[in-house]
Motif scaffolding. Structure first.
Motif, PDB file in Angstrom:
ATOM      1  N   ALA A 170       0.834  -1.209   0.000  1.00 41.31           N
ATOM      2  CA  ALA A 170       0.000   0.000   0.000  1.00 41.31           C
ATOM      3  C   ALA A 170       0.862   1.250   0.000  1.00 41.31           C
ATOM      4  N   GLN A 171       1.937   1.218   0.757  1.00 44.94           N
ATOM      5  CA  GLN A 171       2.845   2.362   0.811  1.00 44.94           C
ATOM      6  C   GLN A 171       3.445   2.635  -0.571  1.00 44.94           C
ATOM      7  N   ALA A 172       3.819   1.588  -1.274  1.00 47.08           N
ATOM      8  CA  ALA A 172       4.390   1.752  -2.612  1.00 47.08           C
ATOM      9  C   ALA A 172       3.363   2.387  -3.554  1.00 47.08           C
ATOM     10  N   HIS A 173       2.108   1.949  -3.473  1.00 45.75           N
ATOM     11  CA  HIS A 173       1.060   2.549  -4.311  1.00 45.75           C
ATOM     12  C   HIS A 173       0.859   4.016  -3.962  1.00 45.75           C
ATOM     13  N   LEU A 174       0.778   4.304  -2.682  1.00 47.61           N
ATOM     14  CA  LEU A 174       0.563   5.697  -2.259  1.00 47.61           C
ATOM     15  C   LEU A 174       1.720   6.597  -2.666  1.00 47.61           C
ATOM     16  N   ASN A 175       2.922   6.056  -2.664  1.00 49.76           N
ATOM     17  CA  ASN A 175       4.080   6.858  -3.053  1.00 49.76           C
ATOM     18  C   ASN A 175       4.073   7.198  -4.545  1.00 49.76           C
ATOM     19  N   ARG A 176       3.283   6.453  -5.323  1.00 52.19           N
ATOM     20  CA  ARG A 176       3.180   6.741  -6.759  1.00 52.19           C
ATOM     21  C   ARG A 176       2.046   7.722  -7.077  1.00 52.19           C
ATOM     22  N   VAL A 177       1.230   8.051  -6.082  1.00 51.40           N
ATOM     23  CA  VAL A 177       0.141   9.003  -6.299  1.00 51.40           C
ATOM     24  C   VAL A 177       0.748  10.374  -6.570  1.00 51.40           C
ATOM     25  N   THR A 178       0.318  10.998  -7.666  1.00 50.08           N
ATOM     26  CA  THR A 178       0.916  12.281  -8.054  1.00 50.08           C
ATOM     27  C   THR A 178       0.109  13.482  -7.571  1.00 50.08           C
ATOM     28  N   GLN A 179      -1.163  13.281  -7.258  1.00 49.19           N
ATOM     29  CA  GLN A 179      -1.985  14.383  -6.752  1.00 49.19           C
ATOM     30  C   GLN A 179      -2.313  14.102  -5.289  1.00 49.19           C
ATOM     31  N   ASP A 180      -2.437  15.165  -4.507  1.00 46.04           N
ATOM     32  CA  ASP A 180      -2.632  14.998  -3.062  1.00 46.04           C
ATOM     33  C   ASP A 180      -4.056  14.629  -2.671  1.00 46.04           C
ATOM     34  N   LYS A 181      -4.984  14.747  -3.596  1.00 44.79           N
ATOM     35  CA  LYS A 181      -6.387  14.355  -3.356  1.00 44.79           C
ATOM     36  C   LYS A 181      -6.970  15.059  -2.138  1.00 44.79           C
ATOM     37  N   GLY A 182      -6.793  16.355  -2.084  1.00 41.00           N
ATOM     38  CA  GLY A 182      -7.352  17.142  -0.983  1.00 41.00           C
ATOM     39  C   GLY A 182      -6.683  16.865   0.356  1.00 41.00           C
ATOM     40  N   GLY A 183      -5.431  16.450   0.328  1.00 46.25           N
ATOM     41  CA  GLY A 183      -4.695  16.157   1.558  1.00 46.25           C
ATOM     42  C   GLY A 183      -4.819  14.714   2.024  1.00 46.25           C
ATOM     43  N   ALA A 189      -4.193  11.842   0.358  1.00 38.69           N
ATOM     44  CA  ALA A 189      -3.078  10.969  -0.017  1.00 38.69           C
ATOM     45  C   ALA A 189      -1.922  11.121   0.971  1.00 38.69           C
ATOM     46  N   ASN A 190      -1.643  12.364   1.340  1.00 43.31           N
ATOM     47  CA  ASN A 190      -0.563  12.615   2.297  1.00 43.31           C
ATOM     48  C   ASN A 190      -0.898  12.025   3.667  1.00 43.31           C
ATOM     49  N   THR A 191      -2.146  12.194   4.093  1.00 44.40           N
ATOM     50  CA  THR A 191      -2.576  11.619   5.380  1.00 44.40           C
ATOM     51  C   THR A 191      -2.487  10.100   5.330  1.00 44.40           C
ATOM     52  N   ALA A 192      -2.890   9.518   4.217  1.00 42.10           N
ATOM     53  CA  ALA A 192      -2.823   8.064   4.075  1.00 42.10           C
ATOM     54  C   ALA A 192      -1.376   7.581   4.148  1.00 42.10           C
ATOM     55  N   ARG A 193      -0.463   8.309   3.512  1.00 47.89           N
ATOM     56  CA  ARG A 193       0.962   7.943   3.573  1.00 47.89           C
ATOM     57  C   ARG A 193       1.448   7.917   5.024  1.00 47.89           C
ATOM     58  N   LYS A 194       1.088   8.942   5.776  1.00 47.62           N
ATOM     59  CA  LYS A 194       1.513   9.021   7.182  1.00 47.62           C
ATOM     60  C   LYS A 194       0.926   7.875   7.999  1.00 47.62           C
ATOM     61  N   LEU A 195      -0.349   7.603   7.803  1.00 45.81           N
ATOM     62  CA  LEU A 195      -1.010   6.546   8.582  1.00 45.81           C
ATOM     63  C   LEU A 195      -0.450   5.166   8.238  1.00 45.81           C
ATOM     64  N   VAL A 196      -0.186   4.924   6.962  1.00 46.92           N
ATOM     65  CA  VAL A 196       0.384   3.636   6.564  1.00 46.92           C
ATOM     66  C   VAL A 196       1.785   3.497   7.138  1.00 46.92           C
ATOM     67  N   SER A 197       2.553   4.568   7.123  1.00 48.58           N
ATOM     68  CA  SER A 197       3.893   4.538   7.714  1.00 48.58           C
ATOM     69  C   SER A 197       3.827   4.220   9.210  1.00 48.58           C
ATOM     70  N   GLU A 198       2.881   4.846   9.895  1.00 47.41           N
ATOM     71  CA  GLU A 198       2.698   4.561  11.324  1.00 47.41           C
ATOM     72  C   GLU A 198       2.281   3.113  11.537  1.00 47.41           C
ATOM     73  N   ALA A 199       1.404   2.608  10.674  1.00 46.61           N
ATOM     74  CA  ALA A 199       0.956   1.218  10.798  1.00 46.61           C
ATOM     75  C   ALA A 199       2.116   0.249  10.577  1.00 46.61           C
ATOM     76  N   ILE A 200       2.973   0.556   9.616  1.00 47.12           N
ATOM     77  CA  ILE A 200       4.154  -0.286   9.389  1.00 47.12           C
ATOM     78  C   ILE A 200       5.022  -0.318  10.640  1.00 47.12           C
TER      79      ILE A 200
END
Length: 86
Positions: A45-58, A60-71
């Motif tokens: 999931a982290q790899a997919h999120l890192n390929r997202v090019t638009q922030d999607k209203g913030g 995508a960035n929040t999802a990256r942080k949460l996935v990192s915390e979950a890892i």
């Protein structure tokens, strides 16, 4: 010749004990397949999120942080399990 047989027997015993310890350590590490599966899925999931090019209203960035915390949490859980022999 008798000395050689005793030395060879001792070497075989040490090798057997070392192999048994290595095998039991390997089993302890492999005893957490669900946590390892979760970790692998989160890294995917982290790899997919890192390929997202638009922030999607913030989001995508929040999802990256949460996935990192979950890892981090899953890795800590695996380490805790190893320390407790789980």
């Amino acid at each position: 010749m008798r000395f050689f047989n005793q030395a060879a027997t001792k070497m075989l015993a040490v090798a057997f004990i070392a192999a048994a310890i290595g095998l039991s350590a390997g089993l302890a590490i492999a005893a957490q397949p669900d946590m390892q599966g979760a970790l692998d899925a989160l890294k995917g999931a982290q790899a997919h999120l890192n390929r997202v090019t638009q922030d999607k209203g913030g989001h995508a960035n929040t999802a990256r942080k949460l996935v990192s915390e979950a890892i981090d949490e899953v890795q800590q859980g695996i380490a805790f399990g190893h320390a407790k022999g789980e």
